[in-house]
Write a protein that holds these residues in place. Structure first.
Motif, short mmCIF file in Angstrom:
data_model
loop_
_atom_site.label_atom_id
_atom_site.label_comp_id
_atom_site.label_asym_id
_atom_site.label_seq_id
_atom_site.Cartn_x
_atom_site.Cartn_y
_atom_site.Cartn_z
N LEU A 154 0.85 -1.30 -0.02
CA LEU A 154 0.10 -0.05 -0.16
C LEU A 154 1.02 1.19 -0.22
CD1 LEU A 154 -2.90 1.07 -0.02
CD2 LEU A 154 -2.81 0.93 2.53
N GLU A 155 2.01 1.27 0.63
CA GLU A 155 2.73 2.63 0.58
C GLU A 155 3.43 2.72 -0.81
OE1 GLU A 155 4.01 -0.49 2.68
OE2 GLU A 155 2.46 0.12 3.82
N LYS A 156 3.66 1.75 -1.46
CA LYS A 156 4.12 1.95 -2.84
C LYS A 156 2.91 2.59 -3.84
CE LYS A 156 8.22 0.44 -3.07
NZ LYS A 156 9.40 1.30 -3.49
N GLY A 157 1.64 2.15 -3.36
CA GLY A 157 0.60 2.81 -4.02
C GLY A 157 0.20 4.14 -3.78
N PHE A 158 0.78 5.00 -2.91
CA PHE A 158 0.79 6.24 -2.60
C PHE A 158 1.72 6.95 -3.52
CE2 PHE A 158 -1.48 4.85 1.21
CZ PHE A 158 -2.41 6.04 1.61
N GLU A 159 2.47 6.32 -4.10
CA GLU A 159 3.60 6.89 -4.93
C GLU A 159 3.23 6.96 -6.43
OE1 GLU A 159 7.45 4.92 -4.12
OE2 GLU A 159 7.08 5.63 -1.81
N LEU A 160 2.09 6.10 -6.85
CA LEU A 160 1.90 5.88 -8.38
C LEU A 160 1.46 7.34 -8.82
CD1 LEU A 160 -0.25 2.62 -8.03
CD2 LEU A 160 2.01 2.77 -8.68
N ILE A 161 1.64 7.25 -10.20
CA ILE A 161 1.44 8.20 -11.10
C ILE A 161 0.33 7.62 -12.24
CG2 ILE A 161 2.08 9.97 -13.04
CD1 ILE A 161 3.19 10.39 -10.13
N LEU A 162 -0.74 8.02 -12.52
CA LEU A 162 -1.68 7.74 -13.42
C LEU A 162 -1.41 8.43 -14.67
CD1 LEU A 162 -4.85 7.19 -11.18
CD2 LEU A 162 -3.11 5.58 -11.62
N GLY A 163 -1.05 7.90 -15.82
CA GLY A 163 -1.05 8.73 -17.07
C GLY A 163 -2.49 8.75 -17.48
N PHE A 164 -2.73 9.72 -18.11
CA PHE A 164 -4.29 9.93 -18.61
C PHE A 164 -4.21 10.29 -20.18
CE2 PHE A 164 -3.76 13.57 -16.27
CZ PHE A 164 -4.22 14.62 -17.35
N PRO A 221 -6.77 11.24 -25.24
CA PRO A 221 -7.00 10.35 -24.36
C PRO A 221 -6.31 9.02 -24.71
CG PRO A 221 -8.90 11.31 -25.21
CD PRO A 221 -7.94 11.96 -25.98
N LEU A 222 -6.07 8.12 -23.55
CA LEU A 222 -5.58 6.73 -24.07
C LEU A 222 -6.87 5.81 -24.09
CD1 LEU A 222 -3.02 6.64 -21.05
CD2 LEU A 222 -2.45 7.20 -23.23
N LYS A 223 -7.25 5.69 -25.37
CA LYS A 223 -8.43 4.99 -25.63
C LYS A 223 -8.18 3.25 -25.96
CE LYS A 223 -11.31 8.50 -27.17
NZ LYS A 223 -12.05 9.23 -28.08
N GLU A 224 -6.95 3.17 -26.61
CA GLU A 224 -7.03 1.81 -27.04
C GLU A 224 -6.21 0.92 -25.77
OE1 GLU A 224 -5.05 4.29 -29.18
OE2 GLU A 224 -7.17 4.32 -30.27
N ASP A 225 -5.38 1.38 -25.06
CA ASP A 225 -4.94 0.50 -23.90
C ASP A 225 -4.96 1.41 -22.45
OD1 ASP A 225 -3.13 2.51 -24.46
OD2 ASP A 225 -1.28 1.09 -24.69
N GLY A 226 -6.12 2.01 -22.48
CA GLY A 226 -6.16 2.94 -21.14
C GLY A 226 -7.46 2.39 -20.57
N PRO A 227 -8.13 3.20 -19.69
CA PRO A 227 -8.12 4.52 -19.85
C PRO A 227 -7.06 5.25 -19.12
CG PRO A 227 -9.77 3.90 -18.24
CD PRO A 227 -9.24 2.84 -18.78
N VAL A 228 -6.28 4.47 -18.26
CA VAL A 228 -5.07 4.95 -17.70
C VAL A 228 -3.93 4.13 -17.80
CG1 VAL A 228 -6.26 6.47 -15.85
CG2 VAL A 228 -5.59 4.24 -15.43
N HIS A 229 -2.57 4.60 -17.79
CA HIS A 229 -1.50 3.89 -17.49
C HIS A 229 -0.88 3.94 -16.04
CE1 HIS A 229 -0.50 3.99 -22.30
NE2 HIS A 229 -1.67 3.47 -22.09
N VAL A 230 -0.32 3.19 -15.28
CA VAL A 230 -0.05 3.15 -14.12
C VAL A 230 1.49 3.21 -14.21
CG1 VAL A 230 0.09 2.53 -11.83
CG2 VAL A 230 -1.84 2.03 -13.17
N ASN A 237 9.27 1.93 -14.30
CA ASN A 237 8.57 1.32 -15.51
C ASN A 237 7.96 2.34 -16.59
OD1 ASN A 237 6.26 2.55 -14.17
ND2 ASN A 237 4.82 0.87 -14.27
N LYS A 238 8.75 3.60 -16.56
CA LYS A 238 8.21 4.76 -17.39
C LYS A 238 8.18 4.24 -18.80
CE LYS A 238 12.81 6.90 -18.07
NZ LYS A 238 13.57 8.23 -17.90
N ASP A 239 8.98 3.18 -19.34
CA ASP A 239 9.05 2.80 -20.80
C ASP A 239 7.87 1.63 -20.98
OD1 ASP A 239 10.71 4.62 -21.48
OD2 ASP A 239 12.57 3.44 -20.77
N THR A 240 7.44 1.01 -19.84
CA THR A 240 6.52 -0.05 -19.87
C THR A 240 5.78 -0.06 -18.81
OG1 THR A 240 8.17 -1.46 -18.63
CG2 THR A 240 8.09 -1.97 -20.98
N PRO A 241 4.58 0.99 -18.66
CA PRO A 241 3.96 1.15 -17.74
C PRO A 241 2.81 0.08 -17.53
CG PRO A 241 3.29 2.49 -19.37
CD PRO A 241 4.41 1.94 -19.81
#
Length: 165
Positions: A119-129, A135-144, A151-155
């Motif tokens: 859960l502590e790592k969950g507070f650090e996540l960034i949701l790409g939208f 908007p991220l329609k094909e593989d979204g709606p968000v990338h984590v 994992n910036k190259d493979t969210p």
């Protein structure tokens, strides 16, 4: 409804999120520069002091300089929104859900699998939208993205929701 994401499980409040409105949120971050600038940790107080000192010196030497017109600033912001790649920190949403005291895990649910994090790592996540203004329609709606950018190259893609365990 396929763009709606929920936070559920061991939380006081179930949260429903709509990534389509985050483009107007002041908490949005530019993913093209976020992980680069985040790695360049600087002393904020020292940086602030230097910038104020520089501004003060310039005003003494040259006189006050007024900012550019609001029209040009608005045009720049509009162009940035139409072409930018943005994300938003997950922390405010998770904090508002108020995880239970005995909650230890965050499960990221995707179309094909689940990713379990402390859960502590969950507070650090960034949701790409948004990517390149779309908007991220094909593989979204968000990338984590992990907060450290590992994992910036493979969210994590095709996210459908989050469950606190």
């Amino acid at each position: 409804m396929e763009n709606i994401i929920t936070i559920k499980g061991k939380v006081k409040f179930n949260i429903t999120m709509d990534p389509g409105v985050w483009i107007f949120d002041d908490r949005r971050i530019d993913l093209n520069t976020y992980f680069i600038s985040r790695n360049q940790e600087e002393d904020d107080l020292e940086e602030y002091t230097k910038s104020i000192s520089k501004h003060w010196d310039r005003e003494i030497m040259e006189g006050a300089v007024y900012p550019p017109t609001l029209k040009s600033e608005k045009k720049f912001e509009k162009e940035k929104i139409l072409t930018g790649t943005f994300g938003i920190p997950f922390k405010p949403f998770l904090r508002n859900a108020e995880p239970a005291e005995n909650a230890e895990w965050l499960v990221i649910e995707t179309d094909s699998s689940e990713v379990k994090l402390p859960l502590e790592k969950g507070f650090e996540l960034i949701l790409g939208f948004s990517k390149d203004g779309k908007p991220l329609k094909e593989d979204g709606p968000v990338h984590v993205y992990y907060g450290d950018g590992s994992n910036k190259d493979t969210p994590i893609k095709n996210v459908k929701g989050f469950t606190v365990l």
